[in-house]
Design a protein around this motif. Structure first.
Motif, PDB file in Angstrom:
ATOM      1  N   SER A  72       9.395  -9.420  -0.621  1.00  0.00           N
ATOM      2  CA  SER A  72       8.290  -9.986  -1.395  1.00  0.00           C
ATOM      3  C   SER A  72       7.102 -10.311  -0.500  1.00  0.00           C
ATOM      4  CB  SER A  72       8.754 -11.248  -2.137  1.00  0.00           C
ATOM      5  OG  SER A  72       9.745 -10.932  -3.090  1.00  0.00           O
ATOM      6  N   GLN A  73       7.371 -10.898   0.658  1.00  0.00           N
ATOM      7  CA  GLN A  73       6.289 -11.224   1.584  1.00  0.00           C
ATOM      8  C   GLN A  73       5.610  -9.957   2.100  1.00  0.00           C
ATOM      9  OE1 GLN A  73       8.273 -13.633   4.519  1.00  0.00           O
ATOM     10  NE2 GLN A  73       8.127 -15.509   3.291  1.00  0.00           N
ATOM     11  N   ALA A  74       6.420  -8.932   2.385  1.00  0.00           N
ATOM     12  CA  ALA A  74       5.853  -7.672   2.865  1.00  0.00           C
ATOM     13  C   ALA A  74       4.996  -7.016   1.790  1.00  0.00           C
ATOM     14  CB  ALA A  74       6.967  -6.724   3.301  1.00  0.00           C
ATOM     15  N   LEU A  75       5.469  -7.033   0.567  1.00  0.00           N
ATOM     16  CA  LEU A  75       4.698  -6.438  -0.532  1.00  0.00           C
ATOM     17  C   LEU A  75       3.349  -7.150  -0.676  1.00  0.00           C
ATOM     18  CD1 LEU A  75       6.080  -5.244  -3.923  1.00  0.00           C
ATOM     19  CD2 LEU A  75       3.970  -6.562  -3.843  1.00  0.00           C
ATOM     20  N   ASP A  76       3.346  -8.470  -0.581  1.00  0.00           N
ATOM     21  CA  ASP A  76       2.091  -9.222  -0.679  1.00  0.00           C
ATOM     22  C   ASP A  76       1.145  -8.863   0.469  1.00  0.00           C
ATOM     23  OD1 ASP A  76       2.987 -10.472  -2.954  1.00  0.00           O
ATOM     24  OD2 ASP A  76       3.635 -12.310  -1.937  1.00  0.00           O
ATOM     25  N   THR A  77       1.694  -8.689   1.659  1.00  0.00           N
ATOM     26  CA  THR A  77       0.869  -8.317   2.815  1.00  0.00           C
ATOM     27  C   THR A  77       0.223  -6.954   2.606  1.00  0.00           C
ATOM     28  OG1 THR A  77       2.215  -9.616   4.364  1.00  0.00           O
ATOM     29  CG2 THR A  77       0.918  -7.804   5.287  1.00  0.00           C
ATOM     30  N   TYR A  78       1.016  -5.978   2.194  1.00  0.00           N
ATOM     31  CA  TYR A  78       0.492  -4.629   1.999  1.00  0.00           C
ATOM     32  C   TYR A  78      -0.511  -4.596   0.840  1.00  0.00           C
ATOM     33  CZ  TYR A  78       3.478  -2.140   5.321  1.00  0.00           C
ATOM     34  OH  TYR A  78       4.072  -1.660   6.477  1.00  0.00           O
ATOM     35  N   ARG A  79      -0.282  -5.406  -0.167  1.00  0.00           N
ATOM     36  CA  ARG A  79      -1.219  -5.436  -1.286  1.00  0.00           C
ATOM     37  C   ARG A  79      -2.590  -5.917  -0.829  1.00  0.00           C
ATOM     38  NH1 ARG A  79       1.549  -8.225  -5.176  1.00  0.00           N
ATOM     39  NH2 ARG A  79       2.094  -6.330  -6.334  1.00  0.00           N
ATOM     40  N   ARG A  80      -2.615  -6.873   0.099  1.00  0.00           N
ATOM     41  CA  ARG A  80      -3.890  -7.382   0.605  1.00  0.00           C
ATOM     42  C   ARG A  80      -4.603  -6.327   1.437  1.00  0.00           C
ATOM     43  NH1 ARG A  80      -2.650 -13.046   3.397  1.00  0.00           N
ATOM     44  NH2 ARG A  80      -4.893 -12.909   3.814  1.00  0.00           N
ATOM     45  N   LEU A  81      -3.849  -5.528   2.159  1.00  0.00           N
ATOM     46  CA  LEU A  81      -4.461  -4.527   3.027  1.00  0.00           C
ATOM     47  C   LEU A  81      -4.770  -3.237   2.272  1.00  0.00           C
ATOM     48  CD1 LEU A  81      -5.321  -4.158   5.965  1.00  0.00           C
ATOM     49  CD2 LEU A  81      -3.082  -3.138   6.420  1.00  0.00           C
ATOM     50  N   ALA A  82      -3.969  -2.934   1.266  1.00  0.00           N
ATOM     51  CA  ALA A  82      -4.144  -1.681   0.518  1.00  0.00           C
ATOM     52  C   ALA A  82      -4.086  -1.980  -0.984  1.00  0.00           C
ATOM     53  CB  ALA A  82      -3.045  -0.688   0.907  1.00  0.00           C
ATOM     54  N   PRO A  83      -5.123  -2.644  -1.521  1.00  0.00           N
ATOM     55  CA  PRO A  83      -5.089  -3.077  -2.923  1.00  0.00           C
ATOM     56  C   PRO A  83      -5.036  -1.923  -3.927  1.00  0.00           C
ATOM     57  CG  PRO A  83      -7.277  -3.412  -1.982  1.00  0.00           C
ATOM     58  CD  PRO A  83      -6.380  -3.054  -0.837  1.00  0.00           C
ATOM     59  N   GLN A  84      -5.445  -0.724  -3.512  1.00  0.00           N
ATOM     60  CA  GLN A  84      -5.448   0.406  -4.435  1.00  0.00           C
ATOM     61  C   GLN A  84      -4.120   1.163  -4.453  1.00  0.00           C
ATOM     62  OE1 GLN A  84      -8.108   0.578  -6.390  1.00  0.00           O
ATOM     63  NE2 GLN A  84      -8.931  -1.135  -5.195  1.00  0.00           N
ATOM     64  N   ALA A  85      -3.235   0.844  -3.521  1.00  0.00           N
ATOM     65  CA  ALA A  85      -1.973   1.581  -3.424  1.00  0.00           C
ATOM     66  C   ALA A  85      -1.008   1.154  -4.529  1.00  0.00           C
ATOM     67  CB  ALA A  85      -1.340   1.352  -2.056  1.00  0.00           C
ATOM     68  N   SER A  86      -0.127   2.060  -4.879  1.00  0.00           N
ATOM     69  CA  SER A  86       0.935   1.769  -5.831  1.00  0.00           C
ATOM     70  C   SER A  86       2.120   1.172  -5.068  1.00  0.00           C
ATOM     71  CB  SER A  86       1.369   3.056  -6.543  1.00  0.00           C
ATOM     72  OG  SER A  86       2.564   2.851  -7.259  1.00  0.00           O
ATOM     73  N   LEU A  87       2.449  -0.075  -5.365  1.00  0.00           N
ATOM     74  CA  LEU A  87       3.512  -0.777  -4.659  1.00  0.00           C
ATOM     75  C   LEU A  87       4.648  -1.093  -5.619  1.00  0.00           C
ATOM     76  CD1 LEU A  87       1.356  -3.405  -2.695  1.00  0.00           C
ATOM     77  CD2 LEU A  87       1.866  -1.050  -2.076  1.00  0.00           C
ATOM     78  N   GLY A  88       5.870  -1.076  -5.100  1.00  0.00           N
ATOM     79  CA  GLY A  88       7.013  -1.399  -5.947  1.00  0.00           C
ATOM     80  C   GLY A  88       8.242  -1.720  -5.129  1.00  0.00           C
ATOM     81  N   LYS A  89       9.227  -2.286  -5.809  1.00  0.00           N
ATOM     82  CA  LYS A  89      10.480  -2.660  -5.152  1.00  0.00           C
ATOM     83  C   LYS A  89      11.625  -1.773  -5.630  1.00  0.00           C
ATOM     84  CE  LYS A  89       9.541  -7.610  -4.490  1.00  0.00           C
ATOM     85  NZ  LYS A  89      10.018  -8.978  -4.830  1.00  0.00           N
ATOM     86  N   TYR A  90      12.584  -1.608  -4.720  1.00  0.00           N
ATOM     87  CA  TYR A  90      13.828  -0.928  -5.074  1.00  0.00           C
ATOM     88  C   TYR A  90      14.967  -1.850  -4.651  1.00  0.00           C
ATOM     89  CZ  TYR A  90      16.829   3.030  -6.188  1.00  0.00           C
ATOM     90  OH  TYR A  90      17.757   3.854  -6.772  1.00  0.00           O
ATOM     91  N   THR A  91      15.417  -2.648  -5.602  1.00  0.00           N
ATOM     92  CA  THR A  91      16.438  -3.664  -5.324  1.00  0.00           C
ATOM     93  C   THR A  91      17.506  -3.612  -6.405  1.00  0.00           C
ATOM     94  OG1 THR A  91      15.338  -5.394  -6.630  1.00  0.00           O
ATOM     95  CG2 THR A  91      14.628  -5.142  -4.341  1.00  0.00           C
ATOM     96  N   GLY A  92      18.382  -4.605  -6.379  1.00  0.00           N
ATOM     97  CA  GLY A  92      19.428  -4.651  -7.389  1.00  0.00           C
ATOM     98  C   GLY A  92      18.908  -4.903  -8.791  1.00  0.00           C
ATOM     99  N   THR A  93      17.712  -5.481  -8.888  1.00  0.00           N
ATOM    100  CA  THR A  93      17.174  -5.841 -10.200  1.00  0.00           C
ATOM    101  C   THR A  93      15.922  -5.053 -10.585  1.00  0.00           C
ATOM    102  OG1 THR A  93      15.892  -7.635  -9.188  1.00  0.00           O
ATOM    103  CG2 THR A  93      18.082  -8.191 -10.040  1.00  0.00           C
ATOM    104  N   GLU A  94      15.330  -4.356  -9.654  1.00  0.00           N
ATOM    105  CA  GLU A  94      14.069  -3.649  -9.909  1.00  0.00           C
ATOM    106  C   GLU A  94      14.056  -2.340  -9.135  1.00  0.00           C
ATOM    107  OE1 GLU A  94       9.245  -4.503  -9.424  1.00  0.00           O
ATOM    108  OE2 GLU A  94      10.724  -6.030  -8.899  1.00  0.00           O
TER     109      GLU A  94
END
Length: 209
Positions: A72-94
């Motif tokens: 979650s922290q990494a996703l927030d970091t990348y979102r700040r640096l690359a706001p136009q990128a498509s971000l997502g998680k691959y976990t047990g729930t998502e």
């Protein structure tokens, strides 16, 4: 202006650029906790794209860790640096399988059924956070399966108590290292005092390390 601590990131980025110029396809970076491993990885993804004459949106990136909090922290970091990128998680729930930058739980991704949802060359750049766990079977399955353009291992604690060779998983390539002591001396980390409690009556003879 840039503080002394920021130079660690600049040094690490330069070292990563240099190692790729030398033909390396993987490398380990050791940074003490608090020196910005996640930010470093995000900036190096941008640098990696530039080195190949591509825009960030032309890459697929995988960020692997074993704790939801880190993802979650990494996703927030990348979102700040690359706001136009498509971000997502691959976990047990998502499971956002087609995200451009995917943040994956190693426990989920390492299962064969999940790995096979991806091509071996699916990702241009893979980051494995807390790389000191990489000798574990789950991490090894992920590392052995994929063939990225570059694999970046990140850790604050590279020494393993079981004797596992982390560098072997990064092509014996220690790209950059800035430990806790150097971070304190450089003014980026707070100095501290450590107090030990005497326990002279405890028998540690059976403890190997």
């Amino acid at each position: 202006g840039a503080g002394r601590g920021e130079c660690f990131g600049v040094e690490a980025l330069q070292a990563l650029e240099d190692t790729r110029k030398d033909g390396a396809e993987a490398g380990l970076v050791v940074l003490a906790t608090g020196l910005g491993k996640t930010w470093l990885s995000a900036f190096d993804v941008l640098a990696f794209a530039g080195e190949r004459g591509k825009a960030l949106q032309d890459l697929r990136v995988l960020f692997v860790a074993h704790r939801e909090e880190i993802l979650s922290q990494a996703l927030d970091t990348y979102r700040r640096l690359a706001p136009q990128a498509s971000l997502g998680k691959y976990t047990g729930t998502e499971k956002v399988i087609d995200a451009q930058i995917l943040f994956a739980s190693v426990q989920t991704l390492a299962r064969v059924a999940h790995l096979r949802r991806f091509q071996r060359d699916e990702f241009d750049y893979i980051i494995v956070d807390e790389f000191h766990h990489a000798a574990a079977a789950t991490y090894r399955k992920v590392i052995d399966y994929f063939h990225p353009g570059f694999l970046l291992g990140l850790t604050a604690t590279p020494e393993r108590t079981d004797g596992g060779d982390l560098l072997a998983l990064c092509g014996q390539n220690l790209v950059y290292r800035c430990d806790l002591g150097r971070g304190v001396r450089g003014g980026e980390l707070s100095p501290f005092q450590y107090f030990g409690v005497p326990d002279s009556e405890v028998d540690y003879s059976a403890v190997p390390w």
